[in-house]
Design an enzyme around this catalytic site. Structure first.
Site, mmCIF file in Angstrom:
data_model
loop_
_atom_site.group_PDB
_atom_site.id
_atom_site.type_symbol
_atom_site.label_atom_id
_atom_site.label_comp_id
_atom_site.label_asym_id
_atom_site.label_seq_id
_atom_site.Cartn_x
_atom_site.Cartn_y
_atom_site.Cartn_z
ATOM 1 C CE LYS A 65 -4.188 -1.568 2.324
ATOM 2 N NZ LYS A 65 -4.970 -1.286 3.533
ATOM 3 C CG ASP A 105 -8.264 2.003 4.362
ATOM 4 O OD1 ASP A 105 -8.794 1.021 3.827
ATOM 5 O OD2 ASP A 105 -7.080 2.030 4.742
ATOM 6 N N GLY A 131 -1.682 2.937 12.763
ATOM 7 C CA GLY A 131 -1.057 2.594 11.484
ATOM 8 C C GLY A 131 -1.823 3.200 10.324
HETATM 9 P P1 ATR Z 1 -2.500 -1.031 8.702
HETATM 10 O O1 ATR Z 1 -2.250 -0.395 7.365
HETATM 11 O O2 ATR Z 1 -3.305 -2.312 8.613
HETATM 12 O O3 ATR Z 1 -3.018 -0.094 9.731
HETATM 13 P P2 ATR Z 1 0.123 -0.842 9.886
HETATM 14 O O4 ATR Z 1 0.312 0.521 9.347
HETATM 15 O O5 ATR Z 1 1.272 -1.801 9.849
HETATM 16 O O6 ATR Z 1 -1.053 -1.599 9.149
HETATM 17 O O7 ATR Z 1 -0.428 -0.728 11.395
HETATM 18 C C1 ATR Z 1 -0.668 -1.852 12.188
HETATM 19 C C2 ATR Z 1 -1.271 -1.386 13.509
HETATM 20 O O8 ATR Z 1 -1.464 -2.536 14.343
HETATM 21 C C3 ATR Z 1 -0.358 -0.451 14.296
HETATM 22 O O9 ATR Z 1 -1.149 0.383 15.105
HETATM 23 C C4 ATR Z 1 0.430 -1.450 15.140
HETATM 24 O O10 ATR Z 1 0.991 -0.905 16.309
HETATM 25 P P3 ATR Z 1 2.473 -0.206 16.243
HETATM 26 O O11 ATR Z 1 2.266 1.152 15.683
HETATM 27 O O12 ATR Z 1 2.941 -0.223 17.649
HETATM 28 O O13 ATR Z 1 3.280 -1.098 15.321
HETATM 29 C C5 ATR Z 1 -0.662 -2.431 15.518
HETATM 30 N N1 ATR Z 1 -0.122 -3.730 15.877
HETATM 31 C C6 ATR Z 1 0.353 -4.684 15.033
HETATM 32 N N2 ATR Z 1 0.760 -5.773 15.733
HETATM 33 C C7 ATR Z 1 0.539 -5.493 17.047
HETATM 34 C C8 ATR Z 1 0.736 -6.222 18.274
HETATM 35 N N3 ATR Z 1 1.244 -7.456 18.261
HETATM 36 N N4 ATR Z 1 0.391 -5.625 19.430
HETATM 37 C C9 ATR Z 1 -0.142 -4.369 19.441
HETATM 38 N N5 ATR Z 1 -0.361 -3.632 18.313
HETATM 39 C C10 ATR Z 1 -0.023 -4.190 17.139
#
Ligand code: ATR
Length: 274
Positions: A65, A105, A131
């Protein structure tokens, strides 16, 4: 006949081909939707392939993306702001094809809330995540008049997102994990990726029955959060609803066709009600 592609890696479990192909068939359009597994180093050639004749457009999913952004010629407002896109349209003109990136989105999320009759104006809304998805959703919630609180595992990311929003509408930040104080909330939105692998972002926190639970994770089976919320008697907006309305907007961007027939065909192609 033209083909719309999904560019992702992996793409095997995507629900998009079934939705779009059902809508093409229901509307008598001679098009087809195909998922292409594109590893990261093949993305530039896959995107330049979209300039060839016979292509309707594309969806873009994880992990492309953001990487797709510099490979196109123009961007809609949400894509520009979030630096991420999930839809590409093509615009032939003067013997050249220009590609535009879109991020659907925000519209998918707002439509899903509206269709489910959820009004967030003056409601206290906790958003989990900061994110790409949260960056599209949080400004929409703030502009709809919600009092937004953000909780994200990486606090600085939540702070950056809050700081990008007009001061009068700016969200507060709460500590992660975000389960504390659910009793004082009207709505909780899971905008993390937790749930894709069966995780629950609110873990064992009890959900009060008056809470509205919105999960944006679009899994074929209910996420644990959605399952618990339904069992607790909460109003629920499932990730498939946002997926459906995003897909309907992509379809409109490519074909100029929108409406009940498109949405009904897409909804019927989903593995459970959305
Ligand atoms: P998307 O485009 O789907 O939002 P992204 O930009 O990679 O994907 O964001 C993923 C989100 O899920 C983020 O808020 C991430 O938290 P961080 O900013 O701390 O990375 C959250 N996330 C992913 N795995 C996680 C986990 N195991 N525990 C808590 N938050 C998680």
């Amino acid at each position: 006949m033209a083909v719309a592609y999904l560019l992702g890696h992996p793409v095997g479990h995507s629900l998009s081909p079934a939705m779009h192909n059902a809508a093409f068939a229901a509307l008598g359009l001679p098009h087809r939707y195909e998922a292409l597994d594109v590893p990261p180093d093949a993305l530039p050639s896959a995107v330049s392939g979209l300039r060839e004749p016979g292509v309707l457009g594309a969806n873009v999913t994880v992990p492309h993306k953001e990487a797709v952004m510099p490979l196109v010629d123009s961007w809609d407002g949400v894509a520009a702001r979030t630096r991420a896109a999930n839809t590409i349209s093509r615009h032939p003109h003067d013997g050249r094809v220009r590609l535009q990136a879109w991020n659907t989105d925000r519209t998918g999320f707002v439509r899903a809330l509206r269709v489910k009759g959820i009004d967030v104006r003056a409601r206290r809304v906790l958003v989990l995540g900061a994110g790409g998805a949260a960056q599209a959703i949080v400004p929409a919630l703030a502009e709809l008049g919600a009092a937004v609180t953000l909780a994200n595992r990486t606090r600085e990311r939540a702070e950056r997102l809050a700081a990008s929003i007009d001061e009068r509408l700016r969200p507060n930040i709460a500590p992660w994990p975000g389960g504390a104080g659910l009793a004082d909330l009207d709505v909780v939105v899971n905008a993390t990726s937790l749930g894709l692998e069966g995780e629950d972002p609110l873990d064992a926190v009890a959900l009060p029955p008056g809470l509205v639970v919105v999960d944006i994770v679009p899994t074929a089976d209910e996420t644990p959060l959605v399952r618990r919320a339904r069992a607790a008697g909460c109003a629920v907006v499932d990730g498939l609803a946002m997926l459906l309305y995003q897909a309907a907007l992509s379809f409109y961007i490519w074909t100029g066709v929108q409406g009940v027939a498109v949405e009904d065909a897409m909804r019927a192609a989903l593995p459970r009600p959305a």
